[in-house]
Design an enzyme around this catalytic site. Structure first.
Site: not given
Length: 516
Positions: A130-134, A148, A283
Site C-alpha cells: 500500500s505504501i511502496a513497491q519493490v 523499494k 512485522d
C-alpha cells in the site's frame, strides 16, 4: 466545513467496510445508541456477511486503512482477539503501479536518468504494498539489489486519511467509558508515528542497519545490507535476498533442510532483538521472511539453511526496565507467585493505584493456575495472552502499546516457526535463552553491577554540584558586614504614602539647589 469533509470520508469508508460485515461489532447493545444506529444505517442494503471479514473491508477502503488494520492487529484488547487474528491476514499486497509511472520518479531521484546508477531494473515489480513497491535491479557496480520506491501520490493520500482518523478518534474518546479507557487517540497517534516513519525510507534504512548490528552475533539470521549512496527519502536500495518466502508453502515443503534448527534460528533471532536489546522487527509475518537454502558461493559456502528478513518499516522498542518487569512477571506466573506479579504491575504503573493488589493477584491466579504444571509444549502463547487481556477491563488497566506490539510479534513468530517446523514449541526453544538472560540481568552479579554503575554516575555529578554550590554561595567581600538595621516603620493609614514622601523629598532637594 472541515467537519463535513471528515464525516463524508468516514461515511464513504464505513459503507465500504460495511459490505464485508466489518461494522457488525459496532451494533453491540452495550455501545451507545448513536454508534449502533450509524453502523446499521451504513450496513443497510449491502448484503453484508454475518461473519465479518475485516481484512477485506479495510483493503477496500484504501492504502492507509490497510496500514491501520495492521496496527489494529496488534491491539486484541481493543478490537478483540478474533478480529485481531482476522486482521493479521492483511499482508499488504495491492496491484503495483505500472513502471511507466515509476520511471519518471526514478529519473528525478537520480538526477535525470536512473541508468547512471543502475545497469538494469526489471520493469515488473516483485512486490507491491500500500505504501511502496519493490523492483529487482543491478547497480552500476554489479551488485544485485532490491529497489523499494514509494507509490505515486501516497503522501497526500495518507495525510488526508490521518487527519480524518485523528478527528474521528477524538470524537469517539469523548463518549467516555470504555472508549476513553482504550484511548483511541493514542492508538491513532501510534499508528501515525508508524506510517510517517514508513513514508521516509531513510528511516527504514536506519532500522535495517541497527537491526543488522544487533543480529551480528546470529550469523544464520540475515539482514540485508544498505546501499546508502543510492537510498533517499523516497527510495531504498538494499541487498537482494535469494530465498524462498515462508508464505510459499509448496516451495518450502520441497526444501531439504534441518527444520528444527531453522525454527530455533528464527526464535533465538527474535529473542536477541526483543529480550537482549529491546529493539525488534515488529512485522515478522510469513511474507517478510525467507528461507535461504544451503549454497556454495562467494560467501564461502553455507552448508545449512538460514533465515532472511526484509521490510523494516514497523519496529518496536522496549526499555530495559520494562524488560525486567516482563521477566519477573513471566517468572511469577510460572512459579505461582501471584502476589509478586501483582506488586510488579502496581510498581510499573500498569494498574491504577485505587485497585486492590490482592484482588488483582486473585485475577492473575485465574489465568496462571490453568497452565501451571503443564509441559511447555501444551501451552499456547495465544491462550495465555487471551487470558491476560480478559482482566484488563476489570482493573482499568491503561493500554501499554509497546507491550502489545511485543506480544503480537511473539504470536506472529510462533506461527511462522510452526510453519517451518510443525513440531517446534516456542516455549521450549526460548526457555534456555530467557533463563540465561534473566540470570544475567537479575542475578546478584547484575544487581551489584547496576548499583556500581548508578553510584559511579552519582559520584560523577559531585563536581558539578560543588561548582553550583560555590556559584550560589560566593566568598564574602572585603568590607565588614553592616550592623542590622531596625525594621521599616509600618505604613500608617491616611498618612503620607511612600510616593508622596519621595516627591516631597525631590522638591525639597530642588528648592535647596535653587536657593543656594
Amino acid at each position: 466545513m472541515i467537519a463535513i469533509v471528515h464525516l463524508w470520508r468516514l461515511l464513504k469508508w464505513g459503507r465500504r467496510l460495511a459490505r464485508s460485515g466489518g461494522l457488525r461489532p459496532f451494533e453491540d447493545r452495550r455501545l451507545p445508541f448513536a454508534v449502533r444506529l450509524l453502523a446499521k444505517v451504513a450496513r443497510f442494503g449491502t448484503g453484508a456477511p454475518t461473519t465479518p471479514d475485516f481484512a477485506a473491508g479495510l483493503a477496500a477502503v484504501g492504502p492507509a486503512a490497510i496500514k491501520l488494520g495492521q496496527a489494529l492487529a496488534t491491539r486484541p484488547d481493543l478490537i478483540g482477539l478474533e478480529a485481531a487474528t482476522d486482521l493479521a491476514r492483511l499482508q499488504d499486497a495491492v496491484p503495483p503501479a505500472p513502471f511507466s509511472t515509476i520511471e519518471p520518479i526514478l529519473n528525478a531521484i537520480y538526477g535525470g536518468d536512473w541508468r547512471t546508477q543502475f545497469q538494469s531494473i526489471e520493469p515488473e515489480a516483485v512486490g507491491a504494498a500500500s505504501i511502496a513497491q519493490v523492483y529487482k535491479g543491478v547497480t552500476s557496480g554489479g551488485r544485485t539489489v532490491a529497489i523499494k520506491l514509494l507509490r505515486p501520490g501516497i503522501e497526500a493520500e495518507v495525510s488526508s486519511a490521518l487527519a480524518t482518523y485523528e478527528w474521528g478518534a477524538g470524537h469517539i474518546e469523548t463518549l467516555g467509558g470504555e472508549f476513553a479507557r482504550l484511548r483511541p487517540r493514542a492508538v491513532i497517534a501510534t499508528f501515525k508515528s508508524w506510517i510517517e516513519a514508513e513514508l521516509d525510507l531513510r528511516r527504514e534504512a536506519a532500522n535495517a542497519s541497527e537491526l543488522g548490528e544487533i543480529l551480528a552475533g546470529e550469523p544464520d539470521y540475515v539482514v540485508p545490507g544498505i546501499d546508502w549512496q543510492r537510498s533517499s527519502r523516497r527510495v531504498l536500495v538494499i541487498d537482494w535476498i535469494d530465498g524462498v518466502k515462508v508464505s510459499d508453502r509448496a516451495a518450502l515443503a520441497a526444501l531439504d533442510i534441518d527444520r528444527p534448527a531453522l525454527a530455533r534460528v528464527l526464535v533465538n533471532g527474535f529473542l536477541a532483538q526483543a529480550i537482549a536489546k529491546g529493539f525488534f522487527h515488529a512485522d515478522l509475518h510469513q511474507g517478510n521472511l525467507f528461507v535461504i537454502p544451503p549454497s556454495v558461493g562467494r560467501d564461502g559456502g553455507i552448508d545449512h539453511a538460514r533465515i532472511g528478513v526484509i521490510d523494516f518499516g514497523i519496529m518496536g522498542r522496549i526499555n530495559r526496565r520494562a524488560r525486567l518487569y516482563l521477566a519477573e512477571i513471566l517468572h511469577g506466573l510460572v512459579t505461582g507467585n501471584y502476589a509478586r506479579v501483582a506488586e510488579i504491575h502496581f510498581e510499573a504503573g500498569y494498574v491504577p493505584p485505587h485497585h486492590n493488589p490482592a484482588a488483582f493477584a486473585t485475577a492473575l491466579r485465574a489465568v496462571g493456575e490453568p497452565i501451571r504444571g503443564r509441559q511447555a509444549k501444551d501451552i499456547a502463547i495465544t491462550d495465555l495472552l487471551e487470558g491476560l487481556f480478559s482482566i484488563t477491563r476489570s482493573f482499568d488497566m491503561p493500554v501499554q502499546p509497546h507491550l502489545l506490539l511485543l506480544q503480537k510479534t511473539m504470536v506472529m513468530v510462533e506461527g511462522v516457526a510452526l510453519t517451518i517446523d510443525p513440531h517446534v514449541n516456542m516455549w521450549e526453544v526460548a526457555e534456555p535463552y530467557v533463563r540465561n538472560w534473566v540470570r544475567d540481568e537479575m542475578g546478584p552479579e547484575a544487581v551489584i553491577a547496576d548499583r556500581l554503575v548508578l553510584n559511579a554516575r552519582a559520584l560523577s555529578q559531585l563536581p558539578r554540584i560543588f561548582r553550583q554550590w560555590v556559584a550560589e554561595n560566593p566568598m564574602p567581600g572585603a568590607a565588614p558586614p553592616q550592623a542590622p538595621l531596625p525594621p521599616l516603620p509600618e505604613k500608617s493609614v491616611g498618612g503620607w504614602s511612600t510616593p508622596w514622601l519621595l516627591l516631597a523629598a525631590g522638591l525639597g532637594a530642588a528648592a535647596a539647589v535653587l536657593l543656594s
